[in-house]
Enzyme design. Structure first.
Site, PDB file in Angstrom:
ATOM      1  N   LEU A  93      40.452  54.798  28.159  1.00 11.26           N
ATOM      2  CA  LEU A  93      41.246  53.599  27.836  1.00 11.26           C
ATOM      3  C   LEU A  93      42.036  53.051  29.027  1.00 11.26           C
ATOM      4  CD1 LEU A  93      42.349  54.686  24.260  1.00 11.26           C
ATOM      5  CD2 LEU A  93      40.702  52.895  24.803  1.00 11.26           C
ATOM      6  N   ASN A 117      41.880  42.899  22.647  1.00 12.78           N
ATOM      7  CA  ASN A 117      41.747  44.206  21.998  1.00 12.78           C
ATOM      8  C   ASN A 117      43.018  45.017  22.277  1.00 12.78           C
ATOM      9  OD1 ASN A 117      40.875  47.259  22.175  1.00 12.78           O
ATOM     10  ND2 ASN A 117      39.290  46.282  20.972  1.00 12.78           N
ATOM     11  N   CYS A 160      42.116  55.339  17.710  1.00 12.22           N
ATOM     12  CA  CYS A 160      43.030  55.965  18.663  1.00 12.22           C
ATOM     13  C   CYS A 160      43.821  57.071  17.985  1.00 12.22           C
ATOM     14  CB  CYS A 160      44.025  54.896  19.129  1.00 12.22           C
ATOM     15  SG  CYS A 160      43.687  54.399  20.770  1.00 12.22           S
ATOM     16  N   GLY A 162      24.990  52.146  22.539  1.00 12.07           N
ATOM     17  CA  GLY A 162      23.630  51.734  22.891  1.00 12.07           C
ATOM     18  C   GLY A 162      22.665  51.855  21.715  1.00 12.07           C
ATOM     19  N   GLY A 195      27.756  45.212  23.635  1.00  6.61           N
ATOM     20  CA  GLY A 195      28.507  46.105  24.515  1.00  6.61           C
ATOM     21  C   GLY A 195      27.661  46.642  25.650  1.00  6.61           C
TER      22      GLY A 195
HETATM   23  C1  LIG Z   1      32.509  51.856  28.800  1.00  3.14           C
HETATM   24  C2  LIG Z   1      32.974  51.477  27.427  1.00  3.14           C
HETATM   25  C3  LIG Z   1      34.335  51.195  27.218  1.00  3.14           C
HETATM   26  C4  LIG Z   1      34.788  50.837  25.939  1.00  3.14           C
HETATM   27  N1  LIG Z   1      36.112  50.531  25.754  1.00  3.14           N
HETATM   28  C5  LIG Z   1      36.542  50.107  24.521  1.00  3.14           C
HETATM   29  C6  LIG Z   1      37.900  49.695  24.336  1.00  3.14           C
HETATM   30  O1  LIG Z   1      38.727  49.700  25.260  1.00  3.14           O
HETATM   31  N2  LIG Z   1      38.272  49.308  23.076  1.00  3.14           N
HETATM   32  C7  LIG Z   1      37.379  49.273  22.023  1.00  3.14           C
HETATM   33  O2  LIG Z   1      37.758  48.890  20.917  1.00  3.14           O
HETATM   34  N3  LIG Z   1      36.080  49.620  22.196  1.00  3.14           N
HETATM   35  C8  LIG Z   1      35.649  50.034  23.417  1.00  3.14           C
HETATM   36  N4  LIG Z   1      34.322  50.384  23.593  1.00  3.14           N
HETATM   37  C9  LIG Z   1      33.395  50.346  22.449  1.00  3.14           C
HETATM   38  C10 LIG Z   1      32.529  49.086  22.456  1.00  3.14           C
HETATM   39  O3  LIG Z   1      33.297  47.914  22.360  1.00  3.14           O
HETATM   40  C11 LIG Z   1      31.491  49.122  21.302  1.00  3.14           C
HETATM   41  O4  LIG Z   1      32.192  49.262  20.086  1.00  3.14           O
HETATM   42  C12 LIG Z   1      30.493  50.263  21.436  1.00  3.14           C
HETATM   43  O5  LIG Z   1      30.105  50.467  22.772  1.00  3.14           O
HETATM   44  C13 LIG Z   1      29.234  50.024  20.581  1.00  3.14           C
HETATM   45  O6  LIG Z   1      28.536  48.859  20.956  1.00  3.14           O
HETATM   46  P1  LIG Z   1      27.265  48.880  21.974  1.00  3.14           P
HETATM   47  O7  LIG Z   1      26.316  49.911  21.452  1.00  3.14           O
HETATM   48  O8  LIG Z   1      26.725  47.491  21.971  1.00  3.14           O
HETATM   49  O9  LIG Z   1      27.807  49.287  23.294  1.00  3.14           O
HETATM   50  C14 LIG Z   1      33.863  50.766  24.862  1.00  3.14           C
HETATM   51  C15 LIG Z   1      32.510  51.037  25.095  1.00  3.14           C
HETATM   52  C16 LIG Z   1      32.051  51.395  26.353  1.00  3.14           C
HETATM   53  C17 LIG Z   1      30.573  51.643  26.560  1.00  3.14           C
END
Ligand SMILES: Cc1cc2nc3c(=O)[nH]c(=O)nc-3n(C[C@H](O)[C@H](O)[C@H](O)COP(=O)(O)O)c2cc1C
Length: 312
Positions: free
Chosen positions: A78, A104, A135, A223, A271
């Site tokens: 974070l 966020n 969290c 992913g 994401g």
């Molecule tokens: C490197 C990284 C950092 C992330 N940081 C946050 C964050 O700060 N706050 C949050 O709510 N989700 C965070 N996520 C979660 C993503 O927003 C998302 O919910 C998750 O990766 C699933 O979507 P995707 O499969 O398209 O990546 C993060 C994901 C990744 C990969």
């Protein structure tokens, strides 16, 4: 059809109108400004900022990312500049773009979430807040806010009071027994939309050394590997609540977007795909436009109505 002959892809999340249903997801798109030279921010529905906390956070030791079969693990911890630096340094740059910016927000107590929102309330140019409730609640033994309906109710309720000016979305944790229960708690506490869902706690070890392939023992899995699991959660939540659902998890292609819409999502976020192609969200918005034209959909309601018919 719009005047240019293109299909109108706009959708409403409560009172908020998105030009199309494709948003870039939190933590994978920085504060938006870093991506401004890599894609046209004005062509996507909007983006969600990196999680913002009351104080800056340094984050976890490297390595913070590793590849897994059809997915990725992250342990960023974070890291962020803190809400005050975001307001002072990032928001002024974002004003140059015609795109929706969703902040966020997270904290280690329910009060901290509200405090971050109170600081953001005075800043211009934000479209909505998204609460990351995956969290740990430090005041209650480190249990995730998002795993307990009572804590969800408390954190969303307090944030709702602080967020007088803007819509409030709650981003749910996928690591729960009954996501419907959590979704209802967030809706009843005043959320205007639900983002489903965050990453899945997971781990990956180096077979030669037994060491974690991340700087921390565990990370969050994202992913394509998670798409079918999260899709089911979106479907559960969408049939449980009346407020709009924003789906995300493993979206890479237009078909993936349609899958989430068919399961009941009103919009989606992208994401991990932005790590592969930084312009993934723009490409998906364009791809959805082509698909809508090809199938002669007149707008998003038409597209969704036909999709849901096929789905049932
Ligand atoms: C490197 C990284 C950092 C992330 N940081 C946050 C964050 O700060 N706050 C949050 O709510 N989700 C965070 N996520 C979660 C993503 O927003 C998302 O919910 C998750 O990766 C699933 O979507 P995707 O499969 O398209 O990546 C993060 C994901 C990744 C990969």
């Amino acid at each position: 059809m719009t005047s240019a002959g293109a299909v109108d892809l706009s959708v409403n999340i409560g009172a908020l109108r998105l030009r199309n249903p494709i948003l870039a997801a939190s933590g994978t798109f920085g504060y938006g400004v870093e991506f401004a030279h890599l894609l046209d921010l004005n062509k996507i529905g909007g983006f969600v900022t990196k999680g913002l906390s009351l104080e800056p956070i340094q984050g976890s030791p490297a390595p913070r990312l590793c590849e897994t079969p059809s997915g990725m693990l992250n342990a960023v911890g974070l890291q962020n500049v803190g809400v005050r630096a975001f307001v002072a340094e990032k928001i002024p740059v974002l004003r140059d773009f015609d795109t929706l910016v969703i902040a966020n927000v997270f904290g280690y107590s329910a009060d901290e979430y509200s405090e971050v929102i109170r600081i953001l309330e005075d800043a211009p140019g934000l479209a909505a807040y998204e609460l990351n409730i995956s969290c740990p609640n430090v005041k209650q033994g480190g249990i995730q806010f998002g795993s307990d309906p009572v804590m969800v109710s408390q954190v969303v309720g307090l944030a709702r009071k602080a967020a007088a000016k803007r819509p409030l979305w709650a981003k749910l944790s996928p690591l729960v027994t009954d996501i419907g229960l959590i979704a209802r708690a967030a809706e009843e506490a005043g959320a205007d939309g639900l983002t489903v869902a965050n990453t899945y706690p997971a781990m990956s070890l180096d077979a030669a050394t037994g060491q974690s392939r991340l700087g921390c023992p565990t990370g969050g899995l994202s992913g394509p590997a998670i798409r079918p699991i999260t899709l089911r959660l979106v479907w559960e939540v969408a049939k449980t609540v009346r407020i709009p659902v924003i789906g995300l998890g493993g979206i890479e292609k237009v078909d993936d977007v349609l899958e989430y819409l068919a399961a009941g999502a009103t919009a989606v976020q992208v994401g991990t795909a932005s790590f592969v192609s930084p312009d993934a969200a723009e490409l998906l918005a364009r791809g959805l436009q082509y698909r809508a034209e090809e199938y002669n959909y007149s707008n998003m309601s038409d597209l969704k109505a036909k999709l849901v018919l096929k789905f049932n």
